[in-house]
Enzyme design. Sequence first.
Site, PDB file in Angstrom:
ATOM      1  N   PRO A   1       6.885   4.171   5.165  1.00  0.00           N
ATOM      2  CG  PRO A   1       8.864   2.951   5.027  1.00  0.00           C
ATOM      3  CD  PRO A   1       8.280   4.189   5.627  1.00  0.00           C
TER       4      PRO A   1
ATOM      5  CE1 TYR B   1       4.040  -3.415   5.440  1.00  0.00           C
ATOM      6  CE2 TYR B   1       2.610  -5.044   4.407  1.00  0.00           C
ATOM      7  CZ  TYR B   1       3.264  -3.821   4.370  1.00  0.00           C
ATOM      8  OH  TYR B   1       3.135  -3.022   3.253  1.00  0.00           O
TER       9      TYR B   1
ATOM     10  CE  LYS C   1      -2.230   2.851   1.426  1.00  0.00           C
ATOM     11  NZ  LYS C   1      -2.947   2.233   0.313  1.00  0.00           N
TER      12      LYS C   1
END
Length: 389
Positions: free
Chosen positions: A292, A200, A296
């Site tokens: 997103p 990320y 989850k």
Amino acid sequence: MKVDVAIIGAGPAGLLLGHLLRAEGIDCAVLERRTGAHVLSRIRAGVLEQVTAGLMERLGLDARMKAEGLPHEGFNLADGERLIRIDVKALTGKEVVVYGQTELTRDLMDAAANRGLDVIYEAADVALRDIESDAPYVTYSRDGGGQRIDARFIVGCDGFHGPSRQAVPASAGRTFEQVYPFGWLGILADVPPCNHELIYANHERGFALASMRSETRSRYYIDVPLTEQIEDWPDDRIWDELAVRLGPDAAAAMTRGPSIEKSIAPLRSFVFEPMRHGSLMLCGDAAHIVPPTGAKGLNLAASDVYYAAEALTGFFKANDNDAIAAYSARALARVWKSERFSWALTKLMHRFPGDGSFERRMQIAELDYIASSEAAQRSIAENYVGLPV
């Protein structure tokens, strides 16, 4: 047709619930307005928490997941040239499994007939009736004729736009919503991933995510304004932007290739309370949506299904009304914790249009704290791997 439970929606939540109920000898039927092929064509998430993988194992439908899924012991947060690895396995003793939602759905679909799970595809004009009574029923049309299913309970697993939540009177429910000022532009390609774990990235040009579906299929995302059109993003432009946002190390390991799917998905946080009204129970996107970030969505639907299956089994096998009454509160307790984690990670890793220098300094400070604090990393790891059900 008369069944104990009518399930609306044959996505992973509806099929998973159907299998769990059939395993307990509870008669149920699943209605789906689309074809099976269309359900399998939907590209969705692929990171499974232990609750989701555990339900597949409990059903004995985990063989392909174990053979083809990729166990992940951690993931990464990137900010500029810094890579902060969250060692989920070391911090929690648990891991997640990368296994595409499409593949999980296929496993559930393929096993339905042999396990006596009745799935009715191409059911049009589905309507829920008498849900405040002990004898609700569902009407639908198929093959040019009207059909009806009588049930003791109806479970809506039919997504945000389905009819189940709409059947709850406006005066009986409350919605909570946060719409984000960007969407995720995703590209799926048959190329090896640039890293063996997810990344990320928070970059000055925007957010990026490097993920995968397998060792030969990669899924990448960048955030874009909601005004963007997919036609304005040819493959080369997406790959170039990913290379910048993910940083030099990830860019050097990135393999480019033609897209097999591209789309822009808006982001929102949404919760509908309560998740039960009369003889209707809601599961998954019918009751809540998470951005997103943090993966989850499917996992939260699976925990709903866990609670719903437990409550329905208690009702039909032990005449336990208390479990049905407690379903909404139990499910929502986990929903809100997952909403919090998804919202916090979204705020941490994205540059919001209205943010200034203060908000950016807060992001830097938070990432510095995470990088230097085992306690902070453990909190993130616990939420990422999935809180207990």
